[in-house]
Design a protein around this motif. Structure first.
Motif, mmCIF file in Angstrom:
data_model
loop_
_atom_site.group_PDB
_atom_site.id
_atom_site.type_symbol
_atom_site.label_atom_id
_atom_site.label_comp_id
_atom_site.label_asym_id
_atom_site.label_seq_id
_atom_site.Cartn_x
_atom_site.Cartn_y
_atom_site.Cartn_z
ATOM 1 N N PHE A 116 0.852 -1.188 0.000
ATOM 2 C CA PHE A 116 0.000 0.000 0.000
ATOM 3 C C PHE A 116 0.879 1.226 0.000
ATOM 4 C CE2 PHE A 116 -3.884 -2.187 0.489
ATOM 5 C CZ PHE A 116 -3.571 -3.327 1.210
ATOM 6 N N LEU A 117 0.564 2.145 -0.927
ATOM 7 C CA LEU A 117 1.395 3.336 -1.078
ATOM 8 C C LEU A 117 0.632 4.579 -0.719
ATOM 9 C CD1 LEU A 117 2.993 2.114 -4.195
ATOM 10 C CD2 LEU A 117 4.270 3.598 -2.725
ATOM 11 N N LEU A 118 1.269 5.455 0.045
ATOM 12 C CA LEU A 118 0.642 6.734 0.356
ATOM 13 C C LEU A 118 1.631 7.840 0.036
ATOM 14 C CD1 LEU A 118 -0.145 4.636 2.993
ATOM 15 C CD2 LEU A 118 -1.740 6.492 3.274
ATOM 16 N N TYR A 119 1.171 8.845 -0.691
ATOM 17 C CA TYR A 119 2.029 9.978 -1.020
ATOM 18 C C TYR A 119 1.646 11.165 -0.150
ATOM 19 C CZ TYR A 119 3.158 7.339 -5.231
ATOM 20 O OH TYR A 119 3.580 6.377 -6.097
ATOM 21 N N CYS A 120 2.616 11.731 0.562
ATOM 22 C CA CYS A 120 2.301 12.870 1.434
ATOM 23 C C CYS A 120 2.950 14.135 0.911
ATOM 24 C CB CYS A 120 2.829 12.613 2.843
ATOM 25 S SG CYS A 120 1.797 11.465 3.725
ATOM 26 N N ALA B 63 -3.544 11.295 3.104
ATOM 27 C CA ALA B 63 -3.188 10.691 1.820
ATOM 28 C C ALA B 63 -4.023 9.442 1.586
ATOM 29 C CB ALA B 63 -1.704 10.348 1.814
ATOM 30 N N PHE B 64 -4.326 9.187 0.352
ATOM 31 C CA PHE B 64 -5.139 8.031 0.007
ATOM 32 C C PHE B 64 -4.244 6.809 -0.194
ATOM 33 C CE2 PHE B 64 -8.719 5.860 -1.541
ATOM 34 C CZ PHE B 64 -8.288 5.044 -2.580
ATOM 35 N N PHE B 66 -2.968 3.849 -1.939
ATOM 36 C CA PHE B 66 -3.090 3.170 -3.222
ATOM 37 C C PHE B 66 -2.610 1.748 -3.087
ATOM 38 C CE2 PHE B 66 -4.150 6.666 -5.893
ATOM 39 C CZ PHE B 66 -3.538 7.775 -5.347
ATOM 40 N N ASN B 67 -3.314 0.846 -3.720
ATOM 41 C CA ASN B 67 -2.850 -0.524 -3.716
ATOM 42 C C ASN B 67 -1.771 -0.679 -4.787
ATOM 43 O OD1 ASN B 67 -3.131 -3.433 -4.972
ATOM 44 N ND2 ASN B 67 -3.684 -3.508 -2.810
#
Lengths: 280, 333
Positions: A116-120, B63-64, B66-67
């Motif tokens: 799971f990726l989150l960009y801040c 922040a959302f 993403f898978n």
């Protein structure tokens, strides 16, 4: 802060939070000797100048986690927080393809489904993201690893926004550090956070790769703490990355791993190939 | 994002904002980190309403997640690799400039950075039929030189001037040091903060965000260029190419890229252009060395021949003393 969530937590959720997290003891035998392998609640800091292999190491550890058990992985989920738009998905896919025995699209996608990726975009957004991470962690009991690349991305912006008061400059990062500690402890995660080496080294006339061999403590000269005290206090182990500059070693990198409480120092060498980090 | 005000999110009314302010809660962060039971008592708002408000604020501003698999699918369709038009450079860059990334070209004055940028611009515009935004802070961009480069590719005048219906794929900033360096130095940390902010804007633009974000924050003339180019709102993923100067390291005396350590983390790829060692005379050959790359081992070198692009051959002094036919003199704006 989590009180409203605790009230709503059902028995299954509580069990999921406490028992579902598998151990990361075998995450990287080269990096962590048995008695020092990352335990739940550990915070490790990767520190180094640019081009020293910190992000590659993160890809290596991520791949190790998300690969299925049949391919030598740990089959756990990873949450990757990217603060400077540095994350290169195509590179991670290359690393995965080299490590899978049959690198089909399906297999790669299956592995990536555990990431799971989150960009801040700013330190405030990082803080809010960490707050909302609690809901996510409750619903994904197989997340064991939290990666933050990098924690120092907002350093100069925060300093400029905080005006003259150092307290104000550091306040958001301080809250983030406390939140991170709370998250890893409550949800039994391991956190790898990178910080960039952006301060000039104090000039040391004895600097040189040969010195690093004889006196490992000299490597610490490279490390100049600049992030807030709250962060420095929650770090359990600091790993300093550097690149060997002599041409006969080729593209060799080294890291010095230091346990902050016991002051235990260990040095490792690695190269970076198509399939990612390879320890020597 | 910071301050609470009416309409910031659904359900946040002016009354609520006033009540929260009276309880000492003025910003989003303060509300999210506070103990909501205490706040409910102090401000006279219902606990349920506060919990709902907190949830909405977090959903809106954090922040959302993403898978990875979804992100990979999206990247496969939106990432492009743009050839620079120079074979040896393409080899170093692993086929070309990748969209979504910042590539930096570093070199001493006269090493050919501007020529490489112009060649890339000409190749992407003509060969790949995509739009290029060229931000010039150095005075190196001349219409006559672009024309020479295009003439080397095609003699059809109509093809040379045809505007493309393609999307913006490459943004060239030549040079980023000229714009940023005056801010750095001394005790001013604002300069470093501005530079870091600029770097973040470059990267988010490369990864597809609307241009309005940039224009909102910047008053610099370089960034205003974005607002003046029409049809730029559908940017999509593009590639950034920037050039940078060299400075001398104060300890070792060696040459290193300018703008310091904080900038060094920004580009994903860095190419160092160097005049061929030991060649004495200023020929047209340069050695390009890969000093930073996310996908290839560093240290590879390739020779680049500047004289082979367009006519005439590169002669004499570096700073743009190109042979110009009399027709083009006076075309400078």
């Amino acid at each position: 802060m989590c009180s409203d969530f605790h009230r709503a937590e059902s028995g299954t959720e509580l069990l999921a939070r406490l028992e579902g997290r598998s151990s990361l003891k075998e995450i990287e035998p080269h990096l962590f000797a048995d008695e020092e392998s990352p335990v739940h609640g550990d915070i490790l800091e990767f520190h180094g100048a640019e081009g020293t292999g910190k992000t590659e190491m993160l890809y290596h550890l991520t791949a190790r986690c998300i690969l299925p058990k049949s391919e030598g992985g740990l089959e756990v989920e990873v949450v990757f927080i990217d603060t400077d738009y540095h994350f290169d998905m195509l590179r991670l896919v290359t690393v995965l393809e080299h490590r899978l025995s049959q690198s089909s699209e399906e297999a790669v996608r299956h592995c990536l489904g555990r990431l799971f990726l989150l960009y801040c975009g700013g330190s405030t957004q990082l803080l809010l993201t960490l707050c909302s991470l609690q809901t996510m962690l409750c619903s994904h009991p197989s997340v064991c690893l939290l990666i933050l690349d990098s924690l120092s991305a907002f350093y100069w912006i925060d300093r400029a926004n905080g005006g003259e008061s150092v307290n104000l400059q550091e306040s958001t990062l301080k809250k983030c550090a406390h939140l991170l500690e709370k998250l890893v402890n409550e949800y039994r995660l391991v956190l790898f956070a990178t910080t960039q080496s952006i301060m000039q080294k104090a000039s040391n006339p004895e600097e040189g790769p040969s010195c690093a061999f004889n006196r490992p403590s000299d490597v610490d000269v490279d490390y100049r703490p600049y992030l807030c005290k709250a962060w420095q206090q929650v770090v359990k182990r600091r790993i300093l990355f550097s690149k060997q500059n002599d041409s006969k070693a080729g593209n060799q990198f080294s890291l010095v791993s230091r346990h902050l409480k016991s002051n235990n120092l260990k040095k490792h060498f690695f190269t970076i190939g198509e399939s990612g980090v390879e320890f020597c | 994002m910071g301050v609470l005000r009416a309409g910031l999110c659904p359900g946040l009314t002016q009354d609520m904002v006033q009540l929260l302010k009276s309880g000492g809660i003025k910003t989003v962060v303060e509300l999210v980190s506070a103990d909501l039971e205490e706040v409910a008592q102090k401000c006279g708002l219902s606990y349920k309403a506060l919990v709902a408000l907190r949830r909405v604020l977090l959903a809106q501003f954090s922040a959302f997640p993403f898978n990875g698999a979804d992100l990979y699918e999206e990247l496969k369709t939106t990432t492009a690799i743009l050839s620079t038009g120079i074979g040896s450079l393409d080899k170093l860059l692993d086929a070309g400039l990748y969209t979504g990334e910042v590539t930096e070209i570093v070199g001493a004055p006269g090493s050919g950075k501007t020529q490489v940028c112009l060649c890339v611009a000409a190749n992407v515009a003509h060969g790949l039929q995509q739009n290029v935004l060229y931000i010039d802070s150095n005075g190196g961009l001349t219409a006559s030189r672009i024309l020479q480069l295009l003439q080397a590719r095609t003699l059809d005048e109509e093809e040379q001037v045809r505007s493309s219906s393609g999307t913006l794929k490459v943004v060239v900033v030549d040079s980023v040091a000229a714009v940023v360096a005056p801010l750095l130095g001394g005790q001013q940390r604002e300069g470093l903060a501005l530079m870091v902010q600029l770097a973040r804007e470059l990267k988010t633009l490369a990864r597809d965000l609307s241009v309005a974000v940039l224009v909102r924050k910047w008053a610099w003339s370089a960034m205003l260029a974005f607002s003046l180019v029409p049809g730029l709102h559908q940017v999509g993923r593009c590639s950034f190419q920037v050039t940078n100067h060299m400075t001398r390291d104060r300890d070792s005396g060696q040459l290193k890229p300018a703008l310091g350590r904080s900038w060094s983390f920004v580009p994903s790829t860095r190419l160092l252009l160097d005049s061929t060692q030991g060649s004495g005379s200023l020929g047209s050959r340069r050695v390009a060395c890969l000093t930073k790359s996310p996908r290839l081992p560093t240290g590879c070198q390739e020779t680049v021949d500047l004289g082979s692009w367009g006519t005439p051959a590169f002669q004499g002094d570096h700073k743009g003393h190109w042979e110009q036919s009399p027709v083009f003199q006076g075309d400078h704006t």
